[in-house]
Enzyme design. Sequence first.
Site, PDB file in Angstrom:
ATOM      1  N   GLY A 228       0.777  -1.235  -0.106  1.00 22.39           N
ATOM      2  CA  GLY A 228       0.103   0.059   0.055  1.00 22.39           C
ATOM      3  C   GLY A 228       0.728   1.203  -0.024  1.00 22.39           C
ATOM      4  O   GLY A 228       0.120   2.421  -0.046  1.00 22.39           O
ATOM      5  N   GLU A 259       4.530  -6.327   2.685  1.00 23.83           N
ATOM      6  CA  GLU A 259       4.465  -6.892   1.286  1.00 23.83           C
ATOM      7  C   GLU A 259       3.951  -5.696   0.183  1.00 23.83           C
ATOM      8  O   GLU A 259       3.038  -5.993  -0.586  1.00 23.83           O
ATOM      9  CB  GLU A 259       3.461  -8.080   1.117  1.00 23.83           C
ATOM     10  CG  GLU A 259       2.398  -7.999   1.742  1.00 23.83           C
ATOM     11  CD  GLU A 259       1.260  -9.272   1.746  1.00 23.83           C
ATOM     12  OE1 GLU A 259       1.992 -10.478   1.799  1.00 23.83           O
ATOM     13  OE2 GLU A 259       0.170  -9.110   1.805  1.00 23.83           O
ATOM     14  N   GLY A 261       4.085  -3.891  -3.373  1.00 29.95           N
ATOM     15  CA  GLY A 261       4.409  -4.167  -4.577  1.00 29.95           C
ATOM     16  C   GLY A 261       4.608  -2.848  -5.386  1.00 29.95           C
ATOM     17  O   GLY A 261       5.881  -2.679  -6.004  1.00 29.95           O
ATOM     18  N   CYS A 337      -8.827   2.893 -30.969  1.00 28.43           N
ATOM     19  CA  CYS A 337      -9.983   3.883 -31.735  1.00 28.43           C
ATOM     20  C   CYS A 337     -11.245   4.309 -30.653  1.00 28.43           C
ATOM     21  O   CYS A 337     -12.366   3.790 -30.643  1.00 28.43           O
ATOM     22  CB  CYS A 337     -10.532   3.210 -32.702  1.00 28.43           C
ATOM     23  SG  CYS A 337      -9.389   2.405 -34.102  1.00 28.43           S
ATOM     24  N   TYR A 366       1.847  -1.855 -11.880  1.00 29.97           N
ATOM     25  CA  TYR A 366       0.564  -1.737 -12.430  1.00 29.97           C
ATOM     26  C   TYR A 366       0.317  -1.162 -13.752  1.00 29.97           C
ATOM     27  O   TYR A 366      -0.601  -0.211 -14.015  1.00 29.97           O
ATOM     28  CB  TYR A 366      -0.045  -1.314 -11.321  1.00 29.97           C
ATOM     29  CG  TYR A 366      -0.402  -1.845  -9.918  1.00 29.97           C
ATOM     30  CD1 TYR A 366      -0.838  -3.207  -9.827  1.00 29.97           C
ATOM     31  CD2 TYR A 366       0.250  -1.132  -8.812  1.00 29.97           C
ATOM     32  CE1 TYR A 366      -0.733  -4.027  -8.667  1.00 29.97           C
ATOM     33  CE2 TYR A 366       0.217  -1.971  -7.586  1.00 29.97           C
ATOM     34  CZ  TYR A 366      -0.318  -3.345  -7.667  1.00 29.97           C
ATOM     35  OH  TYR A 366      -0.197  -3.861  -6.450  1.00 29.97           O
TER      36      TYR A 366
HETATM   37  C1  LIG Z   1      -1.995  -5.750  -3.932  1.00 27.03           C
HETATM   38  C2  LIG Z   1      -1.713  -6.343  -2.828  1.00 27.03           C
HETATM   39  C3  LIG Z   1      -0.344  -5.990  -2.106  1.00 27.03           C
HETATM   40  C4  LIG Z   1       0.532  -4.954  -2.750  1.00 27.03           C
HETATM   41  O1  LIG Z   1      -0.159  -3.638  -2.805  1.00 27.03           O
HETATM   42  P1  LIG Z   1       0.735  -2.420  -3.351  1.00 27.03           P
HETATM   43  O2  LIG Z   1      -0.299  -1.394  -3.094  1.00 27.03           O
HETATM   44  O3  LIG Z   1       1.223  -2.681  -4.740  1.00 27.03           O
HETATM   45  O4  LIG Z   1       1.716  -2.269  -2.581  1.00 27.03           O
HETATM   46  C5  LIG Z   1      -0.155  -6.498  -1.096  1.00 27.03           C
HETATM   47  N1  LIG Z   1      -0.832  -7.497  -0.441  1.00 27.03           N
HETATM   48  C6  LIG Z   1      -2.073  -8.011  -1.071  1.00 27.03           C
HETATM   49  C7  LIG Z   1      -2.794  -8.832  -0.031  1.00 27.03           C
HETATM   50  C8  LIG Z   1      -2.524  -7.422  -2.105  1.00 27.03           C
HETATM   51  O5  LIG Z   1      -3.599  -7.587  -2.345  1.00 27.03           O
END
Ligand SMILES: *Cc1c(COP(=O)(O)O)cnc(C)c1O
Length: 397
Positions: A228, A259, A261, A337, A366
């Site tokens: 997040g 975790e 991303g 288009c 993303y």
């Molecule tokens: C998508 C997701 C993440 C990563 O979220 P980011 O916003 O990319 O950091 C981590 N844990 C879970 C369960 C997710 O669904």
Amino acid sequence: MSVPERVLASLAGAARPVCAYVYDLDAFAARVAATRAALPSGATLLYAMKANPHPGVVATAARHCDGLEVASGGELAAALEAGARQIVFGGPAKTDAELAAAVTAGVPLTVNVESVHEARRLDRLARAHGRVQPVAIRVNRRAAVPHGSHKMTGTPTPFGIGVADLGPAIDLVRSLPGLELTGWHLHAMSNNLDADAHADFVVGATRFARWAVRRFGAAVRTVNVGGGIGVDPAGRSDFDLARFAARMRRVDGRGLVFEPGRYLAGEAGWYAAEVLDVKRNHGRTFAVVRGGTHHFRLPAAWGYSHPAHVVPVEAWPYDWPRPEASSTTVDVTGELCTPRDVLARDLPVERVRAGDVLVFARTGAYGWAISHHDFLSHPHPEMRVVVDQSGDAGSSG
Ligand SMILES: *Cc1c(COP(=O)(O)O)cnc(C)c1O
């Protein structure tokens, strides 16, 4: 911000018209290291591979993070292939086949259970394989989530088990012989740029775990605070990692799992698209590129304008003047288009010409992964990787 030399060098080798993603694996690894240094000591750092599942990125994550977070059977298979040492498997709609693959993965793996029905299915599969499967319960807390971020909890969503239903769910999981309750999973937001709010969220998660011990007698080994952490496409209000780190120094990291991303992958990616035409229509100026939202959907999905750099290209193969615009703003549109195929509106440019290349920074998360690649059947971008160990690893199709 400007485009790094190594990215430009990679693009110089791209086919014309240029249409490519460049992933800088060293930038990714550096961001992993900086993030790890900011976490409380003893914490576990996983990479949420849905942000960018490119094999080079996933392999780098498997090497530099403690493990990977996966959200499907496909991601699980790729994570195992990449040599992930530890896996967390989440997602709201896991099939029996996916759960069975998790049970038999052969590396330490925690399944986040999202409902009691899922817990029962997982228990049956674990027992069938003679295993006891570690699980975390994904909790959909009432607690407030920082403003401006995309919320998954504290609001009606398909994710996790609400606090009101938690007691019976804990009792059930504890009663199932194929499951061992080892943690809470509290992922709750996306793209949060406020370091203090994120620190508050982490501290709140540790408080939740202590409350669960008092309320349910449920002591667990791990508290997963999810991902997040945000990336600002324009770089104007970046997440203050140093501030977050200062707050995290007072937190005991043992058992805490992060975790992210987006934060790990976002700045490691560059999307490049050659300008095919520059034209004016009804008083606006358009730079039309070989590419668009079918390669990079985020601006269309979230309704914002993604900044771009103009990389001048001098070669011009035609014997008539180049279409160009100077000292103005342009809308950057793609090859689809539909009038919604817009990557940037009112992008200020000194000069942009047909044949120049637009490079969009911070497109490593993303980007390609969430886009509708085959709408209109245009060729996919080249996927180019830069990494120091082996020089430019070049194009992989
Ligand atoms: C998508 C997701 C993440 C990563 O979220 P980011 O916003 O990319 O950091 C981590 N844990 C879970 C369960 C997710 O669904």
